[in-house]
Design a protein around this motif. Structure first.
Motif, PDB file in Angstrom:
ATOM      1  N   ARG A 164     -30.060  20.508 122.459  1.00 59.96           N
ATOM      2  CA  ARG A 164     -30.621  19.172 122.740  1.00 59.96           C
ATOM      3  C   ARG A 164     -29.729  18.398 123.697  1.00 59.96           C
ATOM      4  O   ARG A 164     -30.207  17.739 124.614  1.00 59.96           O
ATOM      5  N   ARG A 165     -28.413  18.488 123.479  1.00 56.17           N
ATOM      6  CA  ARG A 165     -27.472  17.773 124.341  1.00 56.17           C
ATOM      7  C   ARG A 165     -27.551  18.304 125.778  1.00 56.17           C
ATOM      8  O   ARG A 165     -27.659  17.543 126.729  1.00 56.17           O
ATOM      9  N   LEU A 166     -27.513  19.624 125.911  1.00 58.07           N
ATOM     10  CA  LEU A 166     -27.576  20.225 127.247  1.00 58.07           C
ATOM     11  C   LEU A 166     -28.894  19.915 127.938  1.00 58.07           C
ATOM     12  O   LEU A 166     -28.923  19.567 129.128  1.00 58.07           O
ATOM     13  N   TYR A 167     -29.999  20.027 127.209  1.00 58.63           N
ATOM     14  CA  TYR A 167     -31.307  19.761 127.798  1.00 58.63           C
ATOM     15  C   TYR A 167     -31.452  18.284 128.160  1.00 58.63           C
ATOM     16  O   TYR A 167     -32.002  17.949 129.212  1.00 58.63           O
ATOM     17  N   GLY A 168     -30.939  17.401 127.313  1.00 59.46           N
ATOM     18  CA  GLY A 168     -30.986  15.971 127.606  1.00 59.46           C
ATOM     19  C   GLY A 168     -30.221  15.636 128.872  1.00 59.46           C
ATOM     20  O   GLY A 168     -30.668  14.812 129.688  1.00 59.46           O
ATOM     21  N   GLU A 169     -29.070  16.265 129.062  1.00 59.77           N
ATOM     22  CA  GLU A 169     -28.279  16.055 130.275  1.00 59.77           C
ATOM     23  C   GLU A 169     -29.033  16.574 131.499  1.00 59.77           C
ATOM     24  O   GLU A 169     -29.048  15.936 132.549  1.00 59.77           O
ATOM     25  N   LEU A 170     -29.679  17.720 131.357  1.00 56.58           N
ATOM     26  CA  LEU A 170     -30.479  18.265 132.453  1.00 56.58           C
ATOM     27  C   LEU A 170     -31.600  17.304 132.834  1.00 56.58           C
ATOM     28  O   LEU A 170     -31.809  17.014 134.014  1.00 56.58           O
ATOM     29  N   VAL A 171     -32.313  16.801 131.858  1.00 59.98           N
ATOM     30  CA  VAL A 171     -33.423  15.880 132.125  1.00 59.98           C
ATOM     31  C   VAL A 171     -32.916  14.621 132.823  1.00 59.98           C
ATOM     32  O   VAL A 171     -33.507  14.159 133.800  1.00 59.98           O
ATOM     33  N   ARG A 172     -31.797  14.074 132.353  1.00 56.93           N
ATOM     34  CA  ARG A 172     -31.236  12.869 132.964  1.00 56.93           C
ATOM     35  C   ARG A 172     -30.853  13.123 134.419  1.00 56.93           C
ATOM     36  O   ARG A 172     -31.193  12.343 135.314  1.00 56.93           O
ATOM     37  N   LEU A 173     -30.178  14.235 134.660  1.00 56.07           N
ATOM     38  CA  LEU A 173     -29.759  14.554 136.029  1.00 56.07           C
ATOM     39  C   LEU A 173     -30.959  14.850 136.921  1.00 56.07           C
ATOM     40  O   LEU A 173     -30.974  14.468 138.099  1.00 56.07           O
ATOM     41  N   GLN A 174     -31.964  15.514 136.384  1.00 54.59           N
ATOM     42  CA  GLN A 174     -33.166  15.787 137.170  1.00 54.59           C
ATOM     43  C   GLN A 174     -33.852  14.478 137.561  1.00 54.59           C
ATOM     44  O   GLN A 174     -34.252  14.306 138.719  1.00 54.59           O
ATOM     45  N   ASP A 175     -33.992  13.576 136.622  1.00 52.82           N
ATOM     46  CA  ASP A 175     -34.595  12.275 136.914  1.00 52.82           C
ATOM     47  C   ASP A 175     -33.791  11.526 137.977  1.00 52.82           C
ATOM     48  O   ASP A 175     -34.363  10.962 138.918  1.00 52.82           O
ATOM     49  N   ASP A 176     -32.462  11.526 137.830  1.00 53.07           N
ATOM     50  CA  ASP A 176     -31.605  10.848 138.803  1.00 53.07           C
ATOM     51  C   ASP A 176     -31.740  11.472 140.184  1.00 53.07           C
ATOM     52  O   ASP A 176     -31.821  10.771 141.194  1.00 53.07           O
ATOM     53  N   TYR A 177     -31.783  12.793 140.241  1.00 57.28           N
ATOM     54  CA  TYR A 177     -31.898  13.486 141.523  1.00 57.28           C
ATOM     55  C   TYR A 177     -33.243  13.181 142.176  1.00 57.28           C
ATOM     56  O   TYR A 177     -33.310  12.899 143.384  1.00 57.28           O
ATOM     57  N   PRO A 199     -38.585  26.937 122.944  1.00 60.65           N
ATOM     58  CA  PRO A 199     -39.110  25.889 123.815  1.00 60.65           C
ATOM     59  C   PRO A 199     -39.532  24.612 123.065  1.00 60.65           C
ATOM     60  O   PRO A 199     -39.508  23.524 123.621  1.00 60.65           O
ATOM     61  N   ASP A 200     -39.907  24.764 121.801  1.00 60.99           N
ATOM     62  CA  ASP A 200     -40.367  23.620 121.014  1.00 60.99           C
ATOM     63  C   ASP A 200     -39.286  22.967 120.163  1.00 60.99           C
ATOM     64  O   ASP A 200     -39.451  21.839 119.704  1.00 60.99           O
ATOM     65  N   ARG A 201     -38.200  23.686 119.941  1.00 59.26           N
ATOM     66  CA  ARG A 201     -37.165  23.192 119.027  1.00 59.26           C
ATOM     67  C   ARG A 201     -35.794  23.639 119.517  1.00 59.26           C
ATOM     68  O   ARG A 201     -35.606  24.792 119.859  1.00 59.26           O
ATOM     69  N   ARG A 202     -34.849  22.713 119.516  1.00 61.73           N
ATOM     70  CA  ARG A 202     -33.513  23.020 120.018  1.00 61.73           C
ATOM     71  C   ARG A 202     -32.455  22.654 118.988  1.00 61.73           C
ATOM     72  O   ARG A 202     -32.612  21.702 118.241  1.00 61.73           O
ATOM     73  N   CYS A 203     -31.367  23.405 119.006  1.00 58.77           N
ATOM     74  CA  CYS A 203     -30.225  23.087 118.153  1.00 58.77           C
ATOM     75  C   CYS A 203     -29.515  21.854 118.732  1.00 58.77           C
ATOM     76  O   CYS A 203     -29.883  21.353 119.791  1.00 58.77           O
ATOM     77  N   THR A 204     -28.495  21.385 118.062  1.00 60.06           N
ATOM     78  CA  THR A 204     -27.777  20.187 118.510  1.00 60.06           C
ATOM     79  C   THR A 204     -27.207  20.373 119.909  1.00 60.06           C
ATOM     80  O   THR A 204     -27.370  19.508 120.776  1.00 60.06           O
ATOM     81  N   THR A 205     -26.559  21.482 120.155  1.00 59.62           N
ATOM     82  CA  THR A 205     -25.995  21.742 121.480  1.00 59.62           C
ATOM     83  C   THR A 205     -27.106  21.879 122.517  1.00 59.62           C
ATOM     84  O   THR A 205     -27.001  21.343 123.625  1.00 59.62           O
TER      85      THR A 205
END
Length: 59
Positions: free
Chosen positions: A37-50, A29-35
């Motif tokens: 981070r990318r997946l979580y960043g996309e989730l956050v962006r889509l959640q904000d947009d929604y 939960p505190d640290r993410r690998c490169t993949t």
């Protein structure tokens, strides 16, 4: 081919994060690998947009 709704994209991103988290040995939960981070960043962006879309619909 029908266009996927923002909600569908948001839910698919959430599923992708859950699937990655279940199999990745380096993500936490505190640290993410490169993949992760990318997946979580996309989730956050889509959640904000929604959520913005929902606020606009209700205004």
């Amino acid at each position: 081919m029908t266009k996927r709704s923002l909600y569908d994209l948001y839910m698919a991103a959430a599923a992708a994060v859950r699937e990655h988290d279940a199999t990745c040995t380096t993500c936490s939960p505190d640290r993410r690998c490169t993949t992760g981070r990318r997946l979580y960043g996309e989730l956050v962006r889509l959640q904000d947009d929604y959520l913005d879309q929902q606020k606009t619909k209700r205004a």
